[in-house]
Structures are given as C-alpha cells and as structure tokens.
Design an enzyme around this catalytic site. Structure first.
Site, PDB file in Angstrom:
ATOM      1  N   SER A   1     -17.038 102.701 -57.109  1.00  0.00           N
ATOM      2  CA  SER A   1     -18.284 102.165 -57.673  1.00  0.00           C
ATOM      3  C   SER A   1     -18.184 100.710 -58.132  1.00  0.00           C
ATOM      4  O   SER A   1     -18.800 100.341 -59.128  1.00  0.00           O
ATOM      5  CB  SER A   1     -18.786 103.059 -58.816  1.00  0.00           C
TER       6      SER A   1
ATOM      7  N   GLY B   1     -17.268 100.700 -51.315  1.00  0.00           N
ATOM      8  CA  GLY B   1     -17.997 101.563 -50.390  1.00  0.00           C
ATOM      9  C   GLY B   1     -19.467 101.232 -50.365  1.00  0.00           C
ATOM     10  O   GLY B   1     -19.907 100.306 -49.676  1.00  0.00           O
TER      11      GLY B   1
ATOM     12  N   GLY C   1     -18.564 106.584 -55.209  1.00  0.00           N
ATOM     13  CA  GLY C   1     -19.958 106.803 -54.832  1.00  0.00           C
ATOM     14  C   GLY C   1     -20.842 107.314 -55.962  1.00  0.00           C
ATOM     15  O   GLY C   1     -21.964 107.753 -55.728  1.00  0.00           O
TER      16      GLY C   1
ATOM     17  N   ASN D   1     -15.793  99.210 -47.063  1.00  0.00           N
ATOM     18  CA  ASN D   1     -15.640 100.511 -46.402  1.00  0.00           C
ATOM     19  C   ASN D   1     -17.033 101.069 -46.134  1.00  0.00           C
ATOM     20  O   ASN D   1     -17.672 101.610 -47.034  1.00  0.00           O
ATOM     21  CB  ASN D   1     -14.826 101.444 -47.324  1.00  0.00           C
ATOM     22  N   TRP D   2     -17.469 100.919 -44.893  1.00  0.00           N
ATOM     23  CA  TRP D   2     -18.829 101.361 -44.541  1.00  0.00           C
ATOM     24  C   TRP D   2     -18.920 102.869 -44.326  1.00  0.00           C
ATOM     25  O   TRP D   2     -20.011 103.408 -44.146  1.00  0.00           O
ATOM     26  CB  TRP D   2     -19.300 100.684 -43.262  1.00  0.00           C
ATOM     27  N   LYS D   3     -17.767 103.511 -44.276  1.00  0.00           N
ATOM     28  CA  LYS D   3     -17.728 104.959 -44.010  1.00  0.00           C
ATOM     29  C   LYS D   3     -18.458 105.257 -42.697  1.00  0.00           C
ATOM     30  O   LYS D   3     -18.532 104.387 -41.836  1.00  0.00           O
ATOM     31  CB  LYS D   3     -18.289 105.728 -45.208  1.00  0.00           C
TER      32      LYS D   3
ATOM     33  N   HIS E   1      -7.797 108.235 -47.379  1.00  0.00           N
ATOM     34  CA  HIS E   1      -8.986 108.181 -48.246  1.00  0.00           C
ATOM     35  C   HIS E   1      -9.289 109.586 -48.782  1.00  0.00           C
ATOM     36  O   HIS E   1      -9.152 110.579 -48.057  1.00  0.00           O
ATOM     37  CB  HIS E   1     -10.185 107.627 -47.468  1.00  0.00           C
TER      38      HIS E   1
ATOM     39  N   GLU F   1      -8.184 104.992 -56.104  1.00  0.00           N
ATOM     40  CA  GLU F   1      -9.602 105.325 -56.191  1.00  0.00           C
ATOM     41  C   GLU F   1      -9.772 106.671 -56.888  1.00  0.00           C
ATOM     42  O   GLU F   1      -9.606 107.733 -56.256  1.00  0.00           O
ATOM     43  CB  GLU F   1     -10.205 105.422 -54.781  1.00  0.00           C
TER      44      GLU F   1
HETATM   45  P1  PGA Z   1     -17.810 103.422 -53.595  1.00  0.00           P
HETATM   46  O1  PGA Z   1     -16.754 103.884 -52.491  1.00  0.00           O
HETATM   47  O2  PGA Z   1     -17.646 101.947 -53.771  1.00  0.00           O
HETATM   48  O3  PGA Z   1     -19.134 103.812 -53.021  1.00  0.00           O
HETATM   49  O4  PGA Z   1     -17.493 104.164 -54.841  1.00  0.00           O
HETATM   50  C1  PGA Z   1     -15.427 103.457 -52.531  1.00  0.00           C
HETATM   51  C2  PGA Z   1     -14.645 104.149 -51.447  1.00  0.00           C
HETATM   52  O5  PGA Z   1     -14.879 105.338 -51.193  1.00  0.00           O
HETATM   53  O6  PGA Z   1     -13.777 103.530 -50.807  1.00  0.00           O
END
Ligand code: PGA
Length: 224
Positions: free
Chosen positions: A187, A208, A157, A7-9, A102, A151
C-alpha cells in the site's frame, strides 16, 4: 540509489499497457528533475508487467539506463519441454530483474520455498537479478539474493501500509548483509512514502495498485 518497482500483477492488455507507457513517457519528458535523478543513478524504475507485455513495453518505453523491465515470476524449470511455462532463458533479453516468491503466488499457487530457490538459481544463470518477496522474517532467503522485498500480507492491496518503525523491526530480524537492498511493499502511495524516505534503511519500494496508474506512479517517483 533508490529502487521504485511497479507490479501491475495480472492486469492490462496491450492497449492499456501502451497507453500507460504513453502517459509515463510524456510525464518523464517534461520532468527535468526526474530525468536528472535517473541520469545520476539516484533512482531506478523497474516496471514489472505480465509476460505478454514485456516486448511491446521494451520497444516503447522512455529510453534511460535506469528505466528497466522486470518479470513478476519465472518458471522453476529451465528451458525445455514445459508447455506453457516461461523460463528465465525465454525472457533474458527483455528483463533485468524478476520478482519471485510474491505472497499472492505463495497463497494462490501454493508456491514452495524449494521452488523459489530453484527460480533464484535459474535467474542468476541467465543474469537476471531476483527480487525475493518475503512476508515476514520467517520466509527463507536463498543464498546470493541481493534484493529482498518485505511485504507484510495485511498491507498488500488494503490501503494499510505498515509504519516505518515496524518495518525496521522486521528488517532487523531478517539476516541481511551490507550489500542487500531492502525494499518495502504494501500500500505504498505518494503520501505515505514520505516517512520511509526519511530513513536510509529502506532501499526501495514495490508498488502494486498505485503503479497501475501512470500519473500516480510518477507522483511517487517525484517524491523520491
Ligand atoms: P500494493 O501491492 O501496493 O497494492 O499493496 C504491493 C504488491 O503486492 O507488490
């Protein structure tokens, strides 16, 4: 089959995305073990970039039945006069999956359960598999959802992943059927993934931050 979802956001422009793809392709090209995992349906990689990157990535990504694209979101409107929206019909030839619900969208865009329901229905209409993100056992799960990505918000994050036993605790409170794929996100990195891999309760990972760097992402894939 284990699912590894990137998930590159809202990061990456065309250049940075293509450079990611270039490094990713090279790494897979020289990694026979990873190729075998993909060929033998042991691993599926789903890359979820922003919409504008779907087509260029589809054109350039390493060709394998188990490397596919997903969207990060979709409109709750069907195709039509909805300026600026990206409908399921718009992306049906580009993606096999779409993340919906999300927690960042629930928080910043005030997304509601009925909208998420509607998105799931439209995706199904266009043969796109929804990956529903839930923050805890209280988030509603619409009918016919196969992929559930749990999540916990504190873990997204932050570098603080949730321990396996706590993840399983929440999993047990969510009503799942035997065909559901339960995915953990929050994470995940190439070190902490090891504990989750020791259990067959976790069917995949939504990654992410670490997925934004192709080398770190591949490193996760090699652990699976
Ligand atoms: P993260 O993000 O791996 O940076 O915690 C996961 C997500 O938001 O899908």
């Amino acid at each position: 089959m284990k699912y590894l979802i990137a998930n590159w956001k809202s990061t990456k422009d065309i250049n940075t995305a293509l450079s990611w793809v270039n490094t990713f392709n090279k790494s897979i090209n020289k990694n026979k073990v990873l190729q075998k995992k993909l060929d033998e349906n042991y691993l599926k990689i789903i890359i979820c970039p922003s919409f504008h990157l779907l087509y260029p990535i589809k054109q350039n990504i390493y060709k394998n039945k188990n490397i596919v694209l997903g969207a990060q979101n979709v409109s709750f409107f069907d195709q039509g006069n909805y300026t600026g929206e990206i409908s399921a019909q718009n992306i049906k030839d580009l993606v096999e999956y779409s993340i919906i619900g999300h927690s960042e969208r629930r928080k910043y865009l005030k997304e509601k359960d009925n909208e998420i329901d509607q998105k799931a229905m439209l995706l199904k209409d266009y043969d796109i598999e929804p990956i529903l993100c839930v923050r805890n056992e209280k988030d509603l799960i619409p009918d016919k959802i196969n992929f559930i990505a749990y999540e916990p918000v504190f873990a997204i994050g932050t570098g603080e992943n949730q321990a396996l036993r706590d993840v399983i605790n929440v999993k047990n409170k969510i009503s799942l059927n035997k065909d559901n794929v339960f995915i953990y996100g929050g994470s995940v990195n190439s070190k902490n993934i090891i504990q989750y891999l020791q259990s067959n309760e976790i069917g995949g990972f939504l990654v992410g931050n670490v997925s934004k760097d192709p080398t770190s992402f591949i490193e996760i894939a090699t652990k699976i």
